[in-house]
Scaffold this motif. Structure first.
Motif, PDB file in Angstrom:
ATOM      1  N   HIS A  86       0.851  -1.191   0.000  1.00 51.96           N
ATOM      2  CA  HIS A  86       0.000   0.000   0.000  1.00 51.96           C
ATOM      3  C   HIS A  86       0.883   1.235   0.000  1.00 51.96           C
ATOM      4  O   HIS A  86       1.880   1.285   0.713  1.00 51.96           O
ATOM      5  CB  HIS A  86      -0.910   0.023   1.231  1.00 51.96           C
ATOM      6  N   ILE A 143      -1.934  -1.468  -3.813  1.00 50.27           N
ATOM      7  CA  ILE A 143      -3.073  -0.727  -3.288  1.00 50.27           C
ATOM      8  C   ILE A 143      -2.721   0.756  -3.267  1.00 50.27           C
ATOM      9  O   ILE A 143      -1.680   1.151  -2.748  1.00 50.27           O
ATOM     10  CB  ILE A 143      -3.446  -1.203  -1.872  1.00 50.27           C
ATOM     11  N   GLN A 181      -6.704  -0.172   3.109  1.00 58.45           N
ATOM     12  CA  GLN A 181      -6.897  -1.432   3.837  1.00 58.45           C
ATOM     13  C   GLN A 181      -7.347  -1.202   5.271  1.00 58.45           C
ATOM     14  O   GLN A 181      -7.881  -2.112   5.913  1.00 58.45           O
ATOM     15  CB  GLN A 181      -5.633  -2.301   3.798  1.00 58.45           C
ATOM     16  N   VAL A 201     -11.209  -4.916   0.904  1.00 59.16           N
ATOM     17  CA  VAL A 201      -9.823  -5.214   0.535  1.00 59.16           C
ATOM     18  C   VAL A 201      -9.515  -6.689   0.784  1.00 59.16           C
ATOM     19  O   VAL A 201      -8.915  -7.362  -0.068  1.00 59.16           O
ATOM     20  CB  VAL A 201      -8.861  -4.295   1.307  1.00 59.16           C
TER      21      VAL A 201
END
Length: 304
Positions: A98, A122, A286, A293
């Protein structure tokens, strides 16, 4: 519950949080976060039959913080991921990232596709190597006060964010544009009276404790290598990211406006298995929408 321990990788100590048994799924956080940002994913992955491992990247949390800026290049960060996969006794893993962790995982899949069963990015999409150094491009596109350019001078953003860690994180995580912005990065946002629903005061306190101990310099040093990374990855110009891939982003994530997932980016992930747009979700994907997610990651894993 996840358990924590330290492993020795590439001459430094790295803290990991792990849960479950089965195929390895490695979770790589962004800025300014730690392995704790994956607290909702560790249990879900473990319950589904995977060995879920989140690391505090170098410079963060309980991991070591090398002094030199040059110790935070993309090759060091990818090297830590590859070394961790092998330290955990595996030849391959699915890597999930992420924010800055996405940059690390996309580059792990680019530089070492042999160790990557699949890659999930992400927020930050795969970014092709551009025609000019990244900081030149960002200054032209967004102006000299763009946060990535502001982060370049050692000690400046560090001092701003360290001055009041709790206030800095509240402002950054909540992202409410300031009516009267003050200089710096966190100063662009107002400090909210109440936290958004996705993070509790206790959860925020965990991040505050971690960054009070570590400071922000390690994470800022990632940005201070952007141009160095560009220079040193010339050999990978136009090379595709070949492992199976998934891209997830919040529909209200500002990164979507900075780096839209356009045809140029799609072209470098020929094995893209899906794109998941998360409704009513900002940047902290997330943490904000863990159920969406988790479901997306698990569906991708089941398809491998």
């Amino acid at each position: 519950m996840p358990s924590n321990r330290q492993v020795r990788l590439n001459g430094i100590n790295i803290q990991i949080s792990e849960q479950g048994e089965g195929p390895l799924v490695l979770l790589v956080h962004g800025f300014p976060e730690t392995a704790y940002s994956w607290r909702h994913q560790l249990t879900a992955l473990a319950d589904a039959g995977y060995h879920a491992v989140a690391l505090d990247q170098r410079g963060y949390g309980a991991s070591d913080r090398p002094d030199g800026i040059d110790q935070y290049s993309i090759f060091h960060l990818v090297g830590d991921v590859v070394a961790l996969i092998h330290e955990l006794g595996e030849e391959q893993a699915v890597v999930v990232g992420h924010d800055w962790g996405s940059i690390v995982t996309w580059n792990t899949a680019l530089l070492r596709p042999d160790v990557v069963r699949g890659v999930v990015g992400i927020s930050v999409p795969p970014l092709p190597r551009g025609p000019l150094p990244p900081l030149t491009l960002s200054e032209r596109k967004f102006g000299a006060d763009f946060y990535q350019n502001y982060f370049q001078e050692p000690g400046v953003a560090d001092a701003e964010l360290d001055k009041d860690v709790a206030s800095s994180l509240r402002r950054i995580y909540c992202g409410v544009p300031a009516a009267e912005p003050s200089p710096g990065f966190a100063g662009k946002y107002d400090e909210p009276e109440t936290l958004p629903s996705w993070i509790t005061e206790d959860e925020l306190a965990t991040f505050v404790e971690q960054f009070t101990a570590s400071g922000f310099t390690g994470g800022l040093n990632y940005y201070r290598n952007l141009d160095r990374n560009w220079e040193q990855t010339a050999a990978w110009q136009d090379v595709p990211i070949t492992p199976p891939a998934l891209y997830i982003s919040g529909e209200q994530d500002a990164v979507r406006m900075m780096y839209p997932f356009d045809d140029d980016k799609r072209a470098i992930v020929p094995n893209l298995r899906g794109v998941v747009d998360v409704p009513d979700c900002g940047h902290w994907t997330q943490q904000e929408k863990p159920d969406v997610v988790n479901a997306a990651i698990l569906a991708f894993l089941q398809g491998l």
